[in-house]
Motif scaffolding. Structure first.
Motif, PDB file in Angstrom:
ATOM      1  N   ASP A 115      -9.341  -2.970 -15.616  1.00 17.27           N
ATOM      2  CA  ASP A 115     -10.579  -2.879 -16.403  1.00 17.27           C
ATOM      3  C   ASP A 115     -10.439  -3.680 -17.689  1.00 17.27           C
ATOM      4  O   ASP A 115     -11.327  -4.464 -18.036  1.00 17.27           O
ATOM      5  CB  ASP A 115     -10.908  -1.422 -16.751  1.00 17.27           C
ATOM      6  CG  ASP A 115     -11.435  -0.629 -15.573  1.00 17.27           C
ATOM      7  OD1 ASP A 115     -11.841  -1.248 -14.564  1.00 17.27           O
ATOM      8  OD2 ASP A 115     -11.444   0.614 -15.660  1.00 17.27           O
ATOM      9  N   ALA A 116      -9.346  -3.482 -18.399  1.00 13.94           N
ATOM     10  CA  ALA A 116      -9.135  -4.195 -19.661  1.00 13.94           C
ATOM     11  C   ALA A 116      -9.141  -5.705 -19.442  1.00 13.94           C
ATOM     12  O   ALA A 116      -9.737  -6.446 -20.224  1.00 13.94           O
ATOM     13  CB  ALA A 116      -7.828  -3.755 -20.302  1.00 13.94           C
ATOM     14  N   GLY A 117      -8.509  -6.160 -18.379  1.00 12.24           N
ATOM     15  CA  GLY A 117      -8.485  -7.596 -18.083  1.00 12.24           C
ATOM     16  C   GLY A 117      -9.872  -8.152 -17.803  1.00 12.24           C
ATOM     17  O   GLY A 117     -10.227  -9.223 -18.292  1.00 12.24           O
ATOM     18  N   ARG A 118     -10.671  -7.421 -17.029  1.00 10.11           N
ATOM     19  CA  ARG A 118     -12.041  -7.870 -16.748  1.00 10.11           C
ATOM     20  C   ARG A 118     -12.866  -7.923 -18.029  1.00 10.11           C
ATOM     21  O   ARG A 118     -13.627  -8.861 -18.252  1.00 10.11           O
ATOM     22  CB  ARG A 118     -12.711  -6.945 -15.732  1.00 10.11           C
ATOM     23  CG  ARG A 118     -12.271  -7.189 -14.305  1.00 10.11           C
ATOM     24  CD  ARG A 118     -13.123  -6.406 -13.322  1.00 10.11           C
ATOM     25  NE  ARG A 118     -12.915  -4.966 -13.424  1.00 10.11           N
ATOM     26  CZ  ARG A 118     -12.000  -4.288 -12.749  1.00 10.11           C
ATOM     27  NH1 ARG A 118     -11.200  -4.930 -11.918  1.00 10.11           N
ATOM     28  NH2 ARG A 118     -11.887  -2.987 -12.880  1.00 10.11           N
ATOM     29  N   TRP A 119     -12.727  -6.911 -18.876  1.00 13.04           N
ATOM     30  CA  TRP A 119     -13.477  -6.892 -20.126  1.00 13.04           C
ATOM     31  C   TRP A 119     -13.070  -8.048 -21.028  1.00 13.04           C
ATOM     32  O   TRP A 119     -13.919  -8.717 -21.619  1.00 13.04           O
ATOM     33  CB  TRP A 119     -13.263  -5.572 -20.857  1.00 13.04           C
ATOM     34  CG  TRP A 119     -13.776  -4.364 -20.140  1.00 13.04           C
ATOM     35  CD1 TRP A 119     -14.739  -4.325 -19.161  1.00 13.04           C
ATOM     36  CD2 TRP A 119     -13.357  -3.012 -20.322  1.00 13.04           C
ATOM     37  NE1 TRP A 119     -14.935  -3.035 -18.743  1.00 13.04           N
ATOM     38  CE2 TRP A 119     -14.102  -2.205 -19.437  1.00 13.04           C
ATOM     39  CE3 TRP A 119     -12.425  -2.403 -21.152  1.00 13.04           C
ATOM     40  CZ2 TRP A 119     -13.948  -0.829 -19.366  1.00 13.04           C
ATOM     41  CZ3 TRP A 119     -12.266  -1.033 -21.083  1.00 13.04           C
ATOM     42  CH2 TRP A 119     -13.025  -0.255 -20.208  1.00 13.04           C
ATOM     43  N   LEU A 120     -11.767  -8.315 -21.123  1.00 10.11           N
ATOM     44  CA  LEU A 120     -11.305  -9.428 -21.953  1.00 10.11           C
ATOM     45  C   LEU A 120     -11.767 -10.766 -21.392  1.00 10.11           C
ATOM     46  O   LEU A 120     -12.135 -11.675 -22.145  1.00 10.11           O
ATOM     47  CB  LEU A 120      -9.782  -9.390 -22.089  1.00 10.11           C
ATOM     48  CG  LEU A 120      -9.242  -8.266 -22.971  1.00 10.11           C
ATOM     49  CD1 LEU A 120      -7.733  -8.142 -22.823  1.00 10.11           C
ATOM     50  CD2 LEU A 120      -9.626  -8.479 -24.424  1.00 10.11           C
ATOM     51  N   ASP A 121     -11.761 -10.906 -20.069  1.00  9.04           N
ATOM     52  CA  ASP A 121     -12.268 -12.135 -19.446  1.00  9.04           C
ATOM     53  C   ASP A 121     -13.739 -12.365 -19.762  1.00  9.04           C
ATOM     54  O   ASP A 121     -14.200 -13.497 -19.812  1.00  9.04           O
ATOM     55  CB  ASP A 121     -12.073 -12.105 -17.926  1.00  9.04           C
ATOM     56  CG  ASP A 121     -10.619 -12.275 -17.518  1.00  9.04           C
ATOM     57  OD1 ASP A 121      -9.806 -12.686 -18.367  1.00  9.04           O
ATOM     58  OD2 ASP A 121     -10.295 -11.988 -16.350  1.00  9.04           O
ATOM     59  N   ALA A 122     -14.471 -11.275 -19.974  1.00 10.82           N
ATOM     60  CA  ALA A 122     -15.902 -11.362 -20.296  1.00 10.82           C
ATOM     61  C   ALA A 122     -16.132 -11.513 -21.810  1.00 10.82           C
ATOM     62  O   ALA A 122     -17.271 -11.383 -22.273  1.00 10.82           O
ATOM     63  CB  ALA A 122     -16.633 -10.134 -19.778  1.00 10.82           C
ATOM     64  N   GLN A 123     -15.066 -11.761 -22.565  1.00 14.07           N
ATOM     65  CA  GLN A 123     -15.142 -11.986 -24.009  1.00 14.07           C
ATOM     66  C   GLN A 123     -15.609 -10.754 -24.786  1.00 14.07           C
ATOM     67  O   GLN A 123     -16.254 -10.865 -25.817  1.00 14.07           O
ATOM     68  CB  GLN A 123     -16.077 -13.171 -24.321  1.00 14.07           C
ATOM     69  CG  GLN A 123     -15.720 -14.452 -23.630  1.00 14.07           C
ATOM     70  CD  GLN A 123     -14.505 -15.109 -24.242  1.00 14.07           C
ATOM     71  OE1 GLN A 123     -14.435 -15.244 -25.440  1.00 14.07           O
ATOM     72  NE2 GLN A 123     -13.555 -15.522 -23.437  1.00 14.07           N
ATOM     73  N   GLU A 124     -15.296  -9.568 -24.294  1.00 14.79           N
ATOM     74  CA  GLU A 124     -15.651  -8.319 -24.968  1.00 14.79           C
ATOM     75  C   GLU A 124     -14.577  -7.953 -25.987  1.00 14.79           C
ATOM     76  O   GLU A 124     -13.456  -8.452 -25.930  1.00 14.79           O
ATOM     77  CB  GLU A 124     -15.793  -7.177 -23.949  1.00 14.79           C
ATOM     78  CG  GLU A 124     -16.900  -7.364 -22.941  1.00 14.79           C
ATOM     79  CD  GLU A 124     -18.285  -7.082 -23.498  1.00 14.79           C
ATOM     80  OE1 GLU A 124     -18.422  -6.752 -24.700  1.00 14.79           O
ATOM     81  OE2 GLU A 124     -19.246  -7.193 -22.739  1.00 14.79           O
ATOM     82  N   SER A 125     -14.919  -7.055 -26.910  1.00 13.72           N
ATOM     83  CA  SER A 125     -13.950  -6.524 -27.879  1.00 13.72           C
ATOM     84  C   SER A 125     -13.244  -5.339 -27.238  1.00 13.72           C
ATOM     85  O   SER A 125     -13.881  -4.333 -26.922  1.00 13.72           O
ATOM     86  CB  SER A 125     -14.663  -6.071 -29.150  1.00 13.72           C
ATOM     87  OG  SER A 125     -15.298  -7.157 -29.774  1.00 13.72           O
TER      88      SER A 125
END
Length: 182
Positions: A115-125
């Motif tokens: 989940d964290a990796g997907r969120w970071l890939d989407a440029q999220e904080s």
């Protein structure tokens, strides 16, 4: 009965005044400070816990953390790290508060590296916070029950791989000598 094991948590977000030269571009810095078990006394709406000229702490209650069997590898990777942690996805509100500054609101909380990796890939904080030992034990029990490592695949010997030139085009090797004129 719930389909997925889950926890209700609350996130404490901290807003601190930026000091030094960076304050020209950014007046305040937001960051999650703590993930705590949700209690009914927290209610369901965000509220200020403490506020001063230099900082503020906000409580965001009633966030659900669910565990999914198909993400057992992501939980395993978190447990396998030196310090298992929560991953908190947060965003700034579009509308400013009464003081003119936007509010940073946690959107999701997870225990999965995927989940964290997907969120970071989407440029999220996304920020990490240490997980409580009780939560780590709960997660470990889930991983023990549902995680199956993928079997290792045999690596094909180099002699059986196709030959290519440095541009990726098929190449061939010949054992015949080239003669002049032929």
């Amino acid at each position: 009965m719930a389909l997925h094991p889950s926890l209700e948590v609350a996130v404490v977000m901290r807003r601190a005044k930026v000091q030094g030269p960076q304050s020209r571009w950014q007046t305040w810095r937001w960051a999650p400070e703590e993930v705590v078990p949700h209690e009914p006394a927290f209610g369901t709406e965000p509220r200020v816990l403490r506020q001063s000229q230099d900082e503020a702490r906000w409580l965001f209650p009633a966030l659900r953390v669910e565990l999914f069997r198909d993400d057992a590898e992501g939980y395993h990777l978190n447990l396998d790290s030196p310090a298992p942690c929560w991953f908190v996805l947060w965003r700034l509100d579009e509308a400013p508060q009464a003081d003119g500054e936007p509010l940073a609101r946690p959107v999701a909380v997870s225990l999965s590296y995927h989940d964290a990796g997907r969120w970071l890939d989407a440029q999220e904080s996304v920020d990490q916070l240490p997980a409580d030992p009780v939560v780590v034990q709960w997660l470990q029990a889930f991983v023990n029950q549902h995680y199956q490592p993928e079997p290792r695949r045999r690596r094909r010997p180099q002699s059986f791989q196709a030959l290519t030139d440095r541009f990726g085009n098929p190449a061939s090797v010949s054992t015949f000598k080239k003669r002049d004129g032929s």
